[in-house]
Scaffold this active site. Structure first.
Site, mmCIF file in Angstrom:
data_model
loop_
_atom_site.group_PDB
_atom_site.id
_atom_site.type_symbol
_atom_site.label_atom_id
_atom_site.label_comp_id
_atom_site.label_asym_id
_atom_site.label_seq_id
_atom_site.Cartn_x
_atom_site.Cartn_y
_atom_site.Cartn_z
ATOM 1 N N LYS A 39 0.830 -1.198 0.000
ATOM 2 C CA LYS A 39 0.000 0.000 0.000
ATOM 3 C C LYS A 39 0.873 1.261 0.000
ATOM 4 O O LYS A 39 0.514 2.276 -0.623
ATOM 5 C CB LYS A 39 -0.926 0.002 1.217
ATOM 6 C CG LYS A 39 -1.893 1.191 1.278
ATOM 7 C CD LYS A 39 -2.856 1.220 0.104
ATOM 8 C CE LYS A 39 -3.795 2.428 0.158
ATOM 9 N NZ LYS A 39 -4.832 2.315 1.194
ATOM 10 N N LYS A 52 -1.271 11.284 5.274
ATOM 11 C CA LYS A 52 -0.852 10.361 6.341
ATOM 12 C C LYS A 52 -0.196 9.117 5.749
ATOM 13 O O LYS A 52 0.867 8.666 6.211
ATOM 14 C CB LYS A 52 -2.066 9.998 7.193
ATOM 15 C CG LYS A 52 -1.814 9.001 8.309
ATOM 16 C CD LYS A 52 -2.132 7.562 7.910
ATOM 17 C CE LYS A 52 -3.588 7.382 7.535
ATOM 18 N NZ LYS A 52 -3.890 5.967 7.175
#
Length: 508
Positions: free
Chosen positions: A180, A248
């Site tokens: 990811k 983030k």
């Protein structure tokens, strides 16, 4: 996709009902999977309860009796808190032999830590971050990137194939999060490249819609170009994936790269741009809001506007927080005559942001607009930059291009609340501002404000006749619902009027 019967032997709970979690849980319900749901904001459980989900009051209650516990939370701290912290943590409801499927995007090391702690209680763990945005979540076509034991993956596969179109296993716990991170680096580069290219084409005067169509199938084609270029060109950024969450995630990727001795200069630059956009109040918009960074800067304020902004910030005008209730505050909170339907409301000349913050508290989508960067900085300091239903915009009300870039299109506003913008100008220019307001209001939209109908020493002329101002408002196509002298003004202006005006539903 597996048949629903392969899932009914598991008791499933879903924690975290945000932009991705809600449609994922809805797809499980549509596949006839019995489901318990919980979210910190309990209102988000209601649409799923209408589809047949059981609402749980706490993470522990949701986990109790479940054999598969799904998480889709915002960050590492949220996952730790839900699983382990407090008297109602999920761990106290999980039985040995259950499996946690974590769709959240968190640091690989955090996934490894969580797996170890759960293992001590006999609970298995898969890290399974997803990619594909809200479109993929709604369609059940997300790409699921899995780390964990093969046996645990096979147990979870029937559920994963309901929410995802592609399930890929990359190794032990933490592997999905590492993939990811790679994905988010690609997203950063592709979105930023599209934003940068569109800005160049616009500055060159090219017909960018046609340019995008021509380039989509060539070497420059990408998911971002195909699915987000129209939003970037239109200056509207509805959620696919929150910019703040991508920021983030990008920090996770940059940290992983640093640990591996690798510099990621493109991703670092994108992260810096995102940080600027978040500071300007755009963190809750889609990642495609990167296009905002390339927009032309707003014109500098006039000397007159700067002087009045200085008066406002020095406290010589308006009021302070915590002061006795002024007329607009009292009207918005308590007056039974206010027939104001909810929707997006603009507050031009917002200054310290009192009205914008109040509108957000009352359930409106408030946009505080001011030409002064200093005034907006003070508004953010007083009222916050990340509150739901509230954002700040530095622009001139007459700058149509800047408003479109910020997602405020013609006929897009339900209401306008004004306190200073129309009044702190020469009456001869007021018509331009009223024309801008009526152009932005949706049919049936409304204008509410305190209207100054007198002059102040040392200030610009405001006009001395309330009837003259009412005539200008009518001339702009607005109909009075309320027009009366205001009572309780802290500035003790005897000729200040409280007005509520409506654009007819059938008007242009």
């Amino acid at each position: 996709m597996h048949s629903p019967s392969t899932l009914t032997s598991e008791a499933v709970a879903f924690l975290g009902l945000g932009a991705l979690g809600t449609p994922m849980a809805a797809n499980l319900l549509q596949a006839d999977v019995p489901l318990a749901v919980h979210n910190r904001n309990r209102e988000r459980e209601e649409p799923l309860a209408a589809l047949g989900a059981r609402r749980a009051a706490t993470p522990m209650e949701a986990a109790t009796g479940s054999t598969l516990l799904c998480l889709c939370l915002s960050d590492d701290a949220a996952v730790r808190a839900v699983l382990f912290e407090g008297p109602n943590a999920a761990i106290d409801g999980l039985a040995p032999g259950s499996l946690v499927i974590d769709f959240s995007t968190i640091a690989p090391a955090t996934s490894e830590e969580l797996a170890a702690r759960l293992s001590e209680r006999g609970v298995a763990y898969l890290d399974a971050p997803v990619t594909g945005g809200t479109e993929g979540a709604k369609a059940g076509s997300l790409s699921v990137l899995v780390g964990g034991e093969e046996d645990d993956l096979e147990r979870a596969r029937p559920l994963l194939e309901v929410v995802g179109g592609r399930i890929s296993h990359f190794g032990p716990v933490g592997s999905g999060q590492r993939v990811k991170a790679v994905n988010q680096v690609l997203v950063a580069g592709s979105y930023a490249a599209v934003a940068e290219a569109l800005a160049l084409g616009q500055r060159l005067g090219l017909p960018m819609e046609r340019v995008c169509e021509a380039l989509m199938e060539g070497a420059a084609g990408s998911w971002a170009l195909r699915h987000r270029s129209a939003n970037m060109l239109g200056g509207t950024f509805p959620l696919g994936f929150r910019l703040a969450l991508h920021h983030k995630d990008l920090q996770i990727a940059l940290g992983a790269a640093a640990a591996a001795g690798l510099e990621l200069p493109v991703s670092g630059q994108v992260a810096a741009i995102e940080a600027e956009l978040m500071a300007a109040g755009h963190g809750d918009e889609d990642v495609s809001a990167l296009a905002r960074w390339f927009a032309p800067p707003p014109p500098p304020p006039s000397a007159e506007a700067a002087a009045w902004d200085q008066r406002y910030r020095e406290g010589r005008d308006g009021w302070e927080l915590g002061a006795p209730t002024p007329p607009l505050d009292a009207f918005l909170r308590h007056d039974p005559r206010r027939p104001l339907p909810p929707g997006q409301v603009l507050v031009p000349g917002c200054g310290r942001g009192h009205e914008a913050a109040l509108l957000a508290d009352l359930g409106f989508e408030a946009v505080g607009l001011d030409i002064s960067r200093e005034a907006l900085g003070e508004a953010r300091r007083l009222h916050g930059s990340e509150r739901p239903g509230l954002r700040w915009l530095q622009a001139d009300l007459l700058d149509a291009a800047a408003l479109r870039s910020a997602g405020i299109a013609d006929r897009s506003l339900q209401g306008v609340v004004e306190h200073t913008c129309f009044c702190a100008i020469d009456p001869s220019r007021r018509g331009d501002y009223l024309a801008a307001v009526t152009r932005l209001l949706a049919p049936g939209g409304w204008l509410l404000g305190l209207f100054w109908c007198h002059g102040l020493p040392g200030g610009p002329p405001f006009g001395s006749d309330a009837h003259q101002l009412a005539g200008q408002l009518r001339g702009a196509g607005l109909v009075p619902l309320l027009w009366e002298p205001a009572q309780g003004s802290l500035a003790e202006r005897p000729d200040e009027w409280l007005g509520l005006w409506q654009l007819p539903a059938g008007g242009d």
